[in-house]
Design an enzyme around this catalytic site. Structure first.
Site, PDB file in Angstrom:
ATOM      1  N   ARG A  66       0.408  -1.099   0.208  1.00 22.96           N
ATOM      2  CA  ARG A  66      -0.243  -0.310   0.555  1.00 22.96           C
ATOM      3  C   ARG A  66       0.791   1.002  -0.022  1.00 22.96           C
ATOM      4  O   ARG A  66       0.160   2.317  -0.493  1.00 22.96           O
ATOM      5  CB  ARG A  66      -0.745   0.502   1.231  1.00 22.96           C
ATOM      6  CG  ARG A  66      -2.488  -1.278   1.101  1.00 22.96           C
ATOM      7  CD  ARG A  66      -3.008  -1.371   2.450  1.00 22.96           C
ATOM      8  NE  ARG A  66      -2.784  -1.453   3.090  1.00 22.96           N
ATOM      9  CZ  ARG A  66      -2.376  -3.201   4.187  1.00 22.96           C
ATOM     10  NH1 ARG A  66      -3.051  -3.601   2.685  1.00 22.96           N
ATOM     11  NH2 ARG A  66      -1.763  -3.635   4.940  1.00 22.96           N
ATOM     12  N   GLU A 103       4.962 -11.835  14.888  1.00 23.24           N
ATOM     13  CA  GLU A 103       4.621 -12.525  16.124  1.00 23.24           C
ATOM     14  C   GLU A 103       5.127 -14.088  16.099  1.00 23.24           C
ATOM     15  O   GLU A 103       5.549 -14.236  16.928  1.00 23.24           O
ATOM     16  CB  GLU A 103       3.569 -12.637  16.162  1.00 23.24           C
ATOM     17  CG  GLU A 103       2.913 -12.773  17.112  1.00 23.24           C
ATOM     18  CD  GLU A 103       0.695 -12.034  17.224  1.00 23.24           C
ATOM     19  OE1 GLU A 103       0.648 -11.928  16.157  1.00 23.24           O
ATOM     20  OE2 GLU A 103       0.614 -12.533  18.204  1.00 23.24           O
TER      21      GLU A 103
HETATM   22  P1  AMP Z   1       4.346  -3.649  11.363  1.00 19.20           P
HETATM   23  O1  AMP Z   1       5.261  -4.043  10.864  1.00 19.20           O
HETATM   24  O2  AMP Z   1       3.938  -4.486  12.625  1.00 19.20           O
HETATM   25  O3  AMP Z   1       4.631  -2.120  12.325  1.00 19.20           O
HETATM   26  O4  AMP Z   1       3.309  -3.678  10.203  1.00 19.20           O
HETATM   27  C1  AMP Z   1       3.291  -2.706   9.048  1.00 19.20           C
HETATM   28  C2  AMP Z   1       3.009  -3.689   8.109  1.00 19.20           C
HETATM   29  O5  AMP Z   1       1.589  -4.429   7.933  1.00 19.20           O
HETATM   30  C3  AMP Z   1       2.248  -2.128   7.017  1.00 19.20           C
HETATM   31  O6  AMP Z   1       2.739  -2.131   5.934  1.00 19.20           O
HETATM   32  C4  AMP Z   1       0.416  -2.263   6.727  1.00 19.20           C
HETATM   33  O7  AMP Z   1       0.098  -2.261   5.590  1.00 19.20           O
HETATM   34  C5  AMP Z   1       0.260  -3.793   7.274  1.00 19.20           C
HETATM   35  N1  AMP Z   1      -0.527  -3.849   8.180  1.00 19.20           N
HETATM   36  C6  AMP Z   1      -0.092  -3.747  10.343  1.00 19.20           C
HETATM   37  N2  AMP Z   1      -1.489  -3.904  10.958  1.00 19.20           N
HETATM   38  C7  AMP Z   1      -2.447  -3.492  10.450  1.00 19.20           C
HETATM   39  C8  AMP Z   1      -3.826  -2.700  10.578  1.00 19.20           C
HETATM   40  N3  AMP Z   1      -4.481  -3.358  11.611  1.00 19.20           N
HETATM   41  N4  AMP Z   1      -4.320  -2.284   9.360  1.00 19.20           N
HETATM   42  C9  AMP Z   1      -4.198  -2.380   8.128  1.00 19.20           C
HETATM   43  N5  AMP Z   1      -2.782  -2.710   7.903  1.00 19.20           N
HETATM   44  C10 AMP Z   1      -1.304  -3.143   8.654  1.00 19.20           C
END
Ligand code: AMP
Length: 182
Positions: A66, A103
């Site tokens: 995205r 996770e």
């Molecule tokens: P993180 O590495 O945990 O910061 O996860 C970020 C990535 O996961 C990004 O590319 C987001 O598009 C996706 N992502 C994680 N959690 C969500 C959520 N609740 N809603 C939409 N996209 C998420």
């Protein structure tokens, strides 16, 4: 340049919450409802343009997938190049890669080794739709630096502040989130 209350309301109200996607307990922040709303998408992109036009950027690096949508549009508005940071195995040329923990298990992102090489010490803005734990963004920021460029800021449409991702990433780069979700 920060977001006005009116702009924030327009953007926030165009994001759709999808409970229990992709698994129980996760509230997925759906940005397709910004993209198909020309007014909201325009307000968002105009704000990003107004903020970043003074940053003297050389590239936008967008995170798979995205981050590509907002990043590529912003790069065109600013008249600079766009670099995709992709999940492992998608980029065809020689890559640099970086693993990060999920996770359960590990994931990996990659960038082309020569993505920023046309401009020495290129100034790069990293962008994605959302920061949660910050694992993806941390790995992506490392890649930008390893590829010989400087990540001057990381930008996210949304930040989940109840997780520690933003704080962790701030040790590496300034972080700008338009909308904080707690
Ligand atoms: P993180 O590495 O945990 O910061 O996860 C970020 C990535 O996961 C990004 O590319 C987001 O598009 C996706 N992502 C994680 N959690 C969500 C959520 N609740 N809603 C939409 N996209 C998420």
């Amino acid at each position: 340049m920060i977001l006005s209350d009116t702009e924030r309301k327009i953007i926030e109200s165009s994001i759709r919450d999808i409970p229990d996607f992709p698994k129980p307990g996760i509230v997925f922040k759906d940005i397709t409802t910004i993209l198909n709303n020309a007014k909201a998408y325009g307000v968002l992109m105009n704000h990003l343009y107004q903020r970043y036009k003074e940053y003297n950027l050389d590239y936008i690096a967008g995170i798979d997938a995205r981050g590509f949508i907002f990043g590529a549009a912003l790069a065109q508005m600013l008249g600079i190049g766009f670099v995709p940071i992709r999940k492992k195995g998608k980029l065809p040329y020689t890559t640099i890669s970086e693993k990060y923990s999920l996770e359960y298990g590990v994931d990996e992102v990659e960038v082309h080794i020569d993505a920023f090489s046309a401009i020495p010490k290129a100034r790069v803005l990293m962008i994605d739709d959302l920061i949660a734990t910050g694992g993806t963004a941390n790995a992506a920021a490392n890649l930008i630096n390893q590829a010989g460029a400087t990540c001057v800021e990381s930008c996210f449409i949304m930040g989940l502040t109840f997780l520690e991702g933003i704080k962790k990433l701030e040790e590496k780069t300034p972080v700008y989130t338009l909308i904080e979700v707690d």
